[in-house]
Design a protein around this motif. Structure first.
Motif, PDB file in Angstrom:
ATOM      1  N   VAL A  37      70.189  44.275 138.308  1.00 24.00           N
ATOM      2  CA  VAL A  37      70.482  43.459 137.024  1.00 24.00           C
ATOM      3  C   VAL A  37      71.934  42.773 137.354  1.00 24.00           C
ATOM      4  CG1 VAL A  37      70.491  43.459 134.684  1.00 24.00           C
ATOM      5  CG2 VAL A  37      69.385  45.120 135.738  1.00 24.00           C
ATOM      6  N   GLY A  38      72.006  41.316 137.083  1.00 27.80           N
ATOM      7  CA  GLY A  38      72.995  40.782 137.387  1.00 27.80           C
ATOM      8  C   GLY A  38      73.871  40.925 138.742  1.00 27.80           C
ATOM      9  N   GLY A  39      72.765  41.083 139.935  1.00 29.14           N
ATOM     10  CA  GLY A  39      73.336  41.289 141.134  1.00 29.14           C
ATOM     11  C   GLY A  39      73.872  42.824 141.557  1.00 29.14           C
ATOM     12  N   GLN A  40      73.716  43.628 140.311  1.00 29.10           N
ATOM     13  CA  GLN A  40      74.236  44.941 140.408  1.00 29.10           C
ATOM     14  C   GLN A  40      73.080  45.919 140.619  1.00 29.10           C
ATOM     15  OE1 GLN A  40      77.522  45.709 140.896  1.00 29.10           O
ATOM     16  NE2 GLN A  40      77.722  43.381 141.080  1.00 29.10           N
ATOM     17  N   ARG A  41      73.135  46.821 141.426  1.00 28.36           N
ATOM     18  CA  ARG A  41      71.925  47.899 141.694  1.00 28.36           C
ATOM     19  C   ARG A  41      72.169  49.004 140.687  1.00 28.36           C
ATOM     20  NH1 ARG A  41      70.619  49.881 147.222  1.00 28.36           N
ATOM     21  NH2 ARG A  41      72.329  51.132 146.936  1.00 28.36           N
ATOM     22  N   ILE A  42      70.919  49.347 140.128  1.00 27.34           N
ATOM     23  CA  ILE A  42      70.805  50.458 139.342  1.00 27.34           C
ATOM     24  C   ILE A  42      69.777  51.363 140.396  1.00 27.34           C
ATOM     25  CG2 ILE A  42      69.447  51.956 137.496  1.00 27.34           C
ATOM     26  CD1 ILE A  42      69.824  49.316 135.834  1.00 27.34           C
ATOM     27  N   THR A  43      70.651  52.318 141.092  1.00 28.69           N
ATOM     28  CA  THR A  43      69.944  52.975 142.114  1.00 28.69           C
ATOM     29  C   THR A  43      68.991  54.147 141.773  1.00 28.69           C
ATOM     30  OG1 THR A  43      71.659  54.790 142.325  1.00 28.69           O
ATOM     31  CG2 THR A  43      72.058  52.790 143.494  1.00 28.69           C
ATOM     32  N   VAL A  44      68.038  54.534 142.386  1.00 28.03           N
ATOM     33  CA  VAL A  44      67.245  55.665 142.243  1.00 28.03           C
ATOM     34  C   VAL A  44      67.912  56.668 141.866  1.00 28.03           C
ATOM     35  CG1 VAL A  44      65.207  56.999 143.324  1.00 28.03           C
ATOM     36  CG2 VAL A  44      65.421  54.514 143.648  1.00 28.03           C
ATOM     37  N   ALA A  45      68.977  57.161 142.569  1.00 28.32           N
ATOM     38  CA  ALA A  45      69.931  58.242 142.393  1.00 28.32           C
ATOM     39  C   ALA A  45      70.590  58.305 140.979  1.00 28.32           C
ATOM     40  CB  ALA A  45      70.907  58.399 143.447  1.00 28.32           C
TER      41      ALA A  45
END
Length: 215
Positions: A37-45
């Motif tokens: 989102v917006g180039g920022q990752r929401i990681t699986v962790a």
């Protein structure tokens, strides 16, 4: 039901349903990401940490294994629902910024105090949000901020959270942020405003207890 509490409940339900305004690219360009989102990752962790918080709170709230298993079965889509909430948080925040809307910590505390008075205290409010919306106690203030942003954004648009103007603002924000959802968590059918789960039956989500379940 008191108007203030009714408004809070409606907004929570509205935000939970907000996910269909997002678009998903289904790209594999971001390994380890549940969403970008917006180039920022929401990681699986990061996502799993949020899920574990809810599962731990559910475990602490019940007396025996049977009740816990029932709570888990009633929130079988918790991982995907949690991811939706994490994405919507950022999308709504962007839409609020675009509209010149902000929420202060004092406003969040005022809302929380009012709700606690209605339901019978802090513990009762935490239990209600956990049971009804899958929000862990430590994330309650974040959820209330989300609701306040939604309410103030709607007011700024001269509408309410059920009107097209509100959802159009979220759709615009999601496009600006280039939301990219990992296909293992499903895709979006924007026209039908409903989630379409990815057909990957071999994918299993593992809870903190080690129990496997299909989201």
């Amino acid at each position: 039901m008191h108007r203030r509490r009714r408004t809070a409940l409606v907004l929570t339900a509205a935000i939970a349903a907000a996910a269909p305004v997002l678009t998903a690219c289904g790209s594999d360009a971001h390994p380890g990401a549940a969403a970008v989102v917006g180039g920022q990752r929401i990681t699986v962790a990061q996502l799993q940490t949020r899920v574990n918080e809810v599962r731990a709170a559910q475990r602490a709230a019940v007396k025996d294994d049977a009740q816990y298993k029932q709570a888990v079965s009633q929130t079988a889509s918790l991982t995907r629902d949690t991811l939706h909430g994490m994405v919507i948080d950022q999308v709504l925040h962007r839409a609020a910024q675009d509209a010149g809307v902000s929420v202060t910590p004092r406003e969040v505390q005022q809302m929380r105090t009012g709700l606690e008075q209605q339901v019978g205290g802090s513990k009762a409010l935490q239990a209600a949000w956990l049971q009804q919306y899958g929000v862990a106690p430590q994330r309650l203030d974040e959820n209330l901020r989300l609701q306040l942003e939604a309410q103030k954004l709607a007011q700024a648009l001269g509408a309410d959270t059920s009107k097209p103007a509100f959802w159009n603002a979220l759709s615009k924000a999601s496009k600006e942020l280039h939301v990219d959802l990992n296909p293992r968590y499903g895709t979006w059918d924007v026209q039908k405003s409903s989630r379409v789960d990815a057909k990957t039956p071999w994918v299993r989500e593992v809870t903190a207890t080690g129990t496997q379940q299909t989201a």
